[in-house]
Design a protein around this motif. Structure first.
Motif, mmCIF file in Angstrom:
data_model
loop_
_atom_site.group_PDB
_atom_site.id
_atom_site.type_symbol
_atom_site.label_atom_id
_atom_site.label_comp_id
_atom_site.label_asym_id
_atom_site.label_seq_id
_atom_site.Cartn_x
_atom_site.Cartn_y
_atom_site.Cartn_z
ATOM 1 N N UNK A 110 29.214 35.149 36.786
ATOM 2 C CA UNK A 110 29.792 36.389 37.315
ATOM 3 C C UNK A 110 31.317 36.274 37.322
ATOM 4 N N UNK A 111 31.832 35.130 37.725
ATOM 5 C CA UNK A 111 33.275 34.894 37.715
ATOM 6 C C UNK A 111 33.800 34.892 36.276
ATOM 7 N N UNK A 112 33.024 34.365 35.336
ATOM 8 C CA UNK A 112 33.440 34.321 33.934
ATOM 9 C C UNK A 112 33.584 35.741 33.372
ATOM 10 N N UNK A 113 32.678 36.649 33.738
ATOM 11 C CA UNK A 113 32.795 38.040 33.287
ATOM 12 C C UNK A 113 34.078 38.648 33.852
ATOM 13 N N UNK A 114 34.346 38.409 35.124
ATOM 14 C CA UNK A 114 35.551 38.943 35.751
ATOM 15 C C UNK A 114 36.808 38.382 35.085
#
Length: 117
Positions: free
Chosen positions: A103-107
């Protein structure tokens, strides 16, 4: 009732609904919502006022690689689609997932692509 065991999915749904009370997307600043499954990740830009999905990107379209790398690429691609639609600012909706890992990687990918949260 307190003490009743809930499944992981039920807990995530409750967290998502709690966040959705506060987070809403408009045509000028749509909501960037994430869905994470065991194998793939999907990102959508949603206008909640007109109830439309403006753009969507999924890791099923990508070549092989690690899941976190695919997530970073999904973030970059959703940012590119947003730029094509004239969108620069979004509201990030993690959909009840922890802001960690994929999820952090998408952000991070969306920020690299030029989106502002």
């Amino acid at each position: 009732m307190p003490g009743i065991a809930k499944s992981r999915e039920q807990k995530r749904t409750r967290r998502h609904l709690r966040v959705r009370k506060k987070v809403s997307g408009t045509s000028e600043r749509p909501r960037l919502v994430i869905f994470r499954s065991l194998k793939h990740i999907t990102a959508q830009l949603v206008d909640d006022v007109s109830r439309r999905t403006l753009a969507t990107v999924s890791s099923t379209d990508l070549e092989t690689g690690k899941k976190t790398q695919k997530s970073l690429e999904v973030g970059k691609r959703i940012a590119a689609r947003a730029k094509d639609a004239g969108i620069k600012k979004v509201v990030f909706d993690r959909a009840g997932y922890k802001y960690h890992g994929r999820v952090k990687a998408v952000a991070d990918g969306a920020r690299e692509g030029g989106l502002e949260f």
